[in-house]
Design an enzyme around this catalytic site. Structure first.
Site, short mmCIF file in Angstrom:
data_model
loop_
_atom_site.label_atom_id
_atom_site.label_comp_id
_atom_site.label_asym_id
_atom_site.label_seq_id
_atom_site.Cartn_x
_atom_site.Cartn_y
_atom_site.Cartn_z
N ASP A 286 36.21 42.10 39.09
CA ASP A 286 37.45 41.34 39.16
C ASP A 286 38.70 42.21 39.34
O ASP A 286 39.65 41.78 39.98
CB ASP A 286 37.61 40.46 37.91
CG ASP A 286 36.70 39.23 37.95
OD1 ASP A 286 36.24 38.87 39.04
OD2 ASP A 286 36.46 38.64 36.88
N PHE B 93 39.63 41.70 43.19
CA PHE B 93 40.65 40.65 43.21
C PHE B 93 41.98 41.11 42.60
O PHE B 93 43.03 40.56 42.92
CB PHE B 93 40.14 39.40 42.48
CG PHE B 93 38.93 38.79 43.16
CD1 PHE B 93 39.09 37.89 44.20
CD2 PHE B 93 37.64 39.16 42.78
CE1 PHE B 93 37.98 37.35 44.84
CE2 PHE B 93 36.53 38.62 43.42
CZ PHE B 93 36.69 37.71 44.46
N VAL C 66 41.38 34.98 37.19
CA VAL C 66 40.68 35.40 38.40
C VAL C 66 39.83 34.22 38.84
O VAL C 66 38.72 34.03 38.36
CB VAL C 66 39.83 36.65 38.13
CG1 VAL C 66 39.27 37.19 39.45
CG2 VAL C 66 40.62 37.71 37.41
N GLY C 67 40.39 33.41 39.72
CA GLY C 67 39.68 32.22 40.18
C GLY C 67 39.47 31.25 39.04
O GLY C 67 40.41 30.68 38.49
N ASN C 68 38.21 31.10 38.63
CA ASN C 68 37.89 30.13 37.60
C ASN C 68 38.15 30.62 36.18
O ASN C 68 38.41 29.84 35.28
CB ASN C 68 36.41 29.72 37.73
CG ASN C 68 35.48 30.91 37.69
OD1 ASN C 68 35.71 31.92 38.36
ND2 ASN C 68 34.42 30.83 36.91
N TYR C 69 38.06 31.97 35.95
CA TYR C 69 38.12 32.50 34.59
C TYR C 69 39.51 32.96 34.20
O TYR C 69 40.24 33.50 35.02
CB TYR C 69 37.18 33.71 34.44
CG TYR C 69 35.95 33.36 33.64
CD1 TYR C 69 36.05 33.17 32.27
CD2 TYR C 69 34.73 33.18 34.25
CE1 TYR C 69 34.93 32.81 31.54
CE2 TYR C 69 33.60 32.83 33.52
CZ TYR C 69 33.72 32.64 32.17
OH TYR C 69 32.64 32.29 31.44
N ASP C 70 39.84 32.77 32.93
CA ASP C 70 41.10 33.26 32.38
C ASP C 70 40.78 34.33 31.34
O ASP C 70 40.09 34.05 30.36
CB ASP C 70 41.88 32.13 31.72
CG ASP C 70 42.28 31.05 32.72
OD1 ASP C 70 41.37 30.38 33.25
OD2 ASP C 70 43.49 30.89 32.97
N TYR C 71 41.30 35.52 31.57
CA TYR C 71 41.10 36.62 30.63
C TYR C 71 42.43 36.94 29.95
O TYR C 71 43.40 37.28 30.64
CB TYR C 71 40.66 37.89 31.35
CG TYR C 71 39.29 37.82 31.97
CD1 TYR C 71 38.16 38.17 31.24
CD2 TYR C 71 39.12 37.44 33.29
CE1 TYR C 71 36.89 38.12 31.81
CE2 TYR C 71 37.86 37.38 33.88
CZ TYR C 71 36.76 37.73 33.13
OH TYR C 71 35.51 37.69 33.69
N ASP D 11 40.86 68.14 27.24
CA ASP D 11 41.53 66.86 27.45
C ASP D 11 40.46 65.87 27.90
O ASP D 11 39.94 65.99 29.01
CB ASP D 11 42.62 67.01 28.51
CG ASP D 11 43.45 65.75 28.66
OD1 ASP D 11 43.23 64.78 27.89
OD2 ASP D 11 44.34 65.74 29.53
CU LIG Z 1 31.53 33.64 30.84
#
Ligand SMILES: [Cu+2]
Ligand SMILES: *[C@@H]1O[C@H](CO)[C@@H](O)[C@H](O)[C@H]1NC(C)=O
Ligand SMILES: *[C@@H]1O[C@H](CO)[C@@H](O)[C@H](O)[C@H]1NC(C)=O
Length: 693
Positions: free
Chosen positions: A333, A337, A418-423, A633
């Site tokens: 994603d 996207f 991202v399209g259908n999913y909300d994060y 580092d």
């Molecule tokens: Cu899921």
């Protein structure tokens, strides 16, 4: 006072309006500030004028800050009062497509009136840059003009005007897909809209188009099966479509009030709050970028470094259905996207509480012109009634001692849809020195249309859960990989694995045992990782405490200053076979923890070019060099993972599901850093029943 019980809950804010962060008042931006609209405009002008990319059309797929080298940023950020901060140059990294090639350009925009292209190269390896929003829209518009598709829709008894198609990255499946000859193609699948906003719930199953994104034509088509389109009823989630809404006193409304104003201060992109100071940036691929996080040590009287730069490097989401329509659903994603380009305005009072402040971001469209992403990040203080530390001492004659300190935290939040999913991505800073990273999933499942109406009809593997009639929520994973360049009290750190090991008491002091009846106990075996191979840890195996320590910084009593990685739920690792194509691309998802030496160009876990990547330039490939990581580092890559087995409650929209991990101080402070914090002065609220006893 029963009337008061009807009043809003606890806390309320003074300044509810104009919470936007003012543009940096400084003449010169902070070296880690994201590129401004003026800088992005200058970048575009320089690229379009460059003789390196003469072919047109030219499309911009990524423009982001190419931050100055780390030592320069550090000397800027931690300049002492006597030396003053140098003015650092401003560079942009541009990835553009022209003439069928991916062009990488580095542009100097230190002076926006005279930008210049410093370098140019053509990407020769596998993979392609992020999709642009415009090309996804253009691709979708091809479908209704493609006769075989029109025919498929007609055969299903549907009207083409109610069908819409979206771009799905096609993944990478080796030589099995030679027919597209390594072109920049994507797949498209389609949905039936109608009256519902939830078209994902109504897939036009069986139809897959392949679009060549360069030529913008359909180059492949399958119409294989035609299960019924799931019904529209019950799919919508908009309040006005759900009747009746709950009207009862389900919960009294609550508003957050800070009678004395906000406890944090924003100076451009720099946030100062309690003992924390950090910089908040924004990137079209990563979304929020947190940099230069340092914590003030009140006992030592100094500011101490914790994190140089941290961001979400990738979100890998493979679906678990091997059928023709689903096998390629193996999304990256961030790299395909863009999490920043998928961030929409946060809703005040719902996405973030009433006391939040908001920040805007900028990215570029396909033409390279800046696009303002309004209110994409919010920052707020949170007190949810939790306790930072406490003790009650009973048993003292005539006295009961109770000391409690509130756990107030500062949250930096962004939501990527991202399209259908909300994060929802949260960075939570705690006064005790902890940084907690939380990912919350909501939105809409990817659903597969099926002829099944009832669970009893399912006799073979449905590759998901029947979540509504004719609708399967397909099994899948979410792997969110963080890039965290920890600099615990300085740049050079080591990675320590403290394995909790069961022991047997021999009962014999001459062999180190204790002459007691006790048979067993556990102890800690300490191992300092030497190379990258030692830096890879699957955390679900042995009980192990993972630490980042600074071997040259010790407490007064000799312990190395450190930070400990504390996973809290969501520790799934990939279960795909190592030789499976999506797994080869995301081979780093087999272990949650990787530690690499800092390298400015190693930012993106699947590689710079994620779309159709092959895994030859990913985190696991870099780690094969097996470079030294001791007293260097070093960078922590942590993958938070969830196997998602959908359930009916995830339909039509999914209740939030969260996973998290923390970086907690471990022998970093001399003692509990909150010992000197004042007890809360806040008394009882008007609607607390504890008042008049
Ligand atoms: Cu899921
Ligand atoms: C399809 O829908 C459009 C718009 O609603 C309408 O004008 C058209 O007559 C419909 N066509 C058929 C064949 O039903
Ligand atoms: C830094 O990373 C780039 C990209 O992976 C690589 O080409 C280069 O060799 C790396 N440098 C070192 C010193 O490992």
């Amino acid at each position: 006072m029963p009337l008061l019980a009807l009043l809003p809950l606890v806390l309320v804010t003074l300044s509810a309006t104009s919470d936007e962060v003012a543009a940096s008042p400084h003449a010169h931006p902070h070296p880690l500030d994201p590129l401004s609209a003026a800088e992005l405009t200058a970048v575009r002008a320089a690229v379009l004028a460059s003789p390196f990319v003469p072919s047109r059309p030219l499309t911009f797929h990524y423009v982001g800050l190419d931050e100055p080298d780390k030592p320069d940023v550090l000397s800027y950020a931690y300049a002492t009062a006597s030396s003053h901060s140098p003015i650092l140059p401003r560079f942009a990294l541009v990835i553009a497509r022209a003439g069928g090639q991916s062009h990488e350009l580095r542009v100097d925009v230190t002076h926006v009136s005279t930008p210049s292209v410093l370098s140019h190269s053509i990407h020769g390896g596998a993979g392609f840059p992020m999709f642009t929003v415009e090309e996804q829209i253009a691709a979708g518009a091809l479908a209704p003009m493609y006769p075989p598709f029109v025919e498929s829709v007609r055969r299903r008894g549907l009207n083409i005007s109610e069908v819409g198609c979206g771009v799905f990255s096609k993944g990478w499946f080796g030589s099995s897909e030679k027919r597209w000859g390594g072109a920049r193609v994507a797949k498209m699948q389609c949905f039936v809209a109608g009256e519902t906003a939830n078209f994902y719930a109504r897939p036009l199953e069986g139809v897959t188009l392949v679009v060549d994104l360069e030529r913008m034509t359909i180059v492949g088509y399958t119409d294989r099966i035609a299960p019924p389109v799931p019904k529209e009823e019950g799919t919508d989630y908009r309040a006005e479509k759900i009747a009746p809404l709950f009207t009862g006193p389900a919960a009294a409304p609550g508003v957050v009030v800070q009678p004395e104003g906000r406890g944090f201060h924003m100076d451009g992109h720099v946030v100062r709050w309690a003992n924390w100071e950090f910089h908040v940036g924004f990137d079209m691929r990563a979304g929020t970028v947190i940099s230069l996080a340092s914590v003030h040590d009140a006992d030592a009287g100094q500011r101490r470094r914790v994190l140089y730069r941290g961001f979400v490097s990738e979100v890998f989401v493979p679906y678990m259905d091997p059928e023709e329509e689903w096998y390629f659903h193996t999304f990256m994603d961030a790299g395909e996207f863009g999490l920043g380009t998928s961030a929409f305005p946060l809703q005040p009072g719902s996405d973030c509480p009433a006391n939040a402040a908001y920040m805007d971001g900028y990215y570029v469209n396909q033409d390279g012109k800046p696009v303002k992403a309004l209110n994409v990040i919010c920052v707020f203080e949170r007190y949810a009634g939790d306790v930072a530390w406490r003790h009650t001492q009973a048993g003292l004659p005539g006295e009961l001692i109770t000391e409690v300190r509130q756990d107030v935290t500062l949250v930096v939040r962004m939501v990527a849809t991202v399209g259908n999913y909300d994060y929802t991505f949260d960075w939570e800073f705690k006064t005790v020195g902890t940084i907690k990273l939380v990912v919350s999933l909501s939105g809409i499942l990817e659903m597969k249309a099926t002829s099944y109406m009832h669970a009893d009809q399912i006799t073979e593997d449905a590759h998901g859960t029947l979540v509504a009639e004719n609708t399967v929520g397909v099994y899948h994973d979410h792997f969110v990989t963080y890039h965290l360049d920890l600099d615990v009290d300085g740049t050079k750190n080591s990675f320590v694995k403290n394995t909790v090991t069961p022991m047997r008491n021999t009962g014999d002091p001459s062999t180190g045992g204790a002459d007691t009846p006790r048979r067993s106990y556990w102890t800690v075996r300490r191992e300092v990782a030497e190379t990258e191979a030692d830096g890879q840890v699957g955390i679900n195996g042995a009980p192990v405490d993972l630490l980042f320590v600074n071997p040259s910084k010790r407490t007064k009593i000799g312990n190395e200053a450190g930070y400990r990685l504390v996973p809290s739920g969501a520790t799934a690792a990939s279960l795909l076979a190592d030789d499976d194509y999506p797994q080869r691309r995301a081979s780093y998802t087999k272990k949650q923890v990787w530690v690499t030496p800092y390298n400015k160009s190693e930012k993106w876990a699947p590689g710079l070019y994620a779309d159709q990547s092959t895994g030859d330039d990913n985190l696991a490939a870099w780690s094969k060099k097996n470079r030294g990581i001791k007293d260097k580092d070093i960078v922590l890559w942590y993958t938070l993972g969830l196997h998602h087995v959908p359930c009916q409650e995830d339909f039509p929209v999914m209740p939030t599901l969260s996973g998290a991990f923390e970086m907690r101080p471990f022998n970093f402070f001399e003692r509990n850093p909150l010992i000197r914090t004042r007890p809360s002065r806040q008394g009882h609220s008007p609607n607390c029943s504890c008042g008049a006893r």
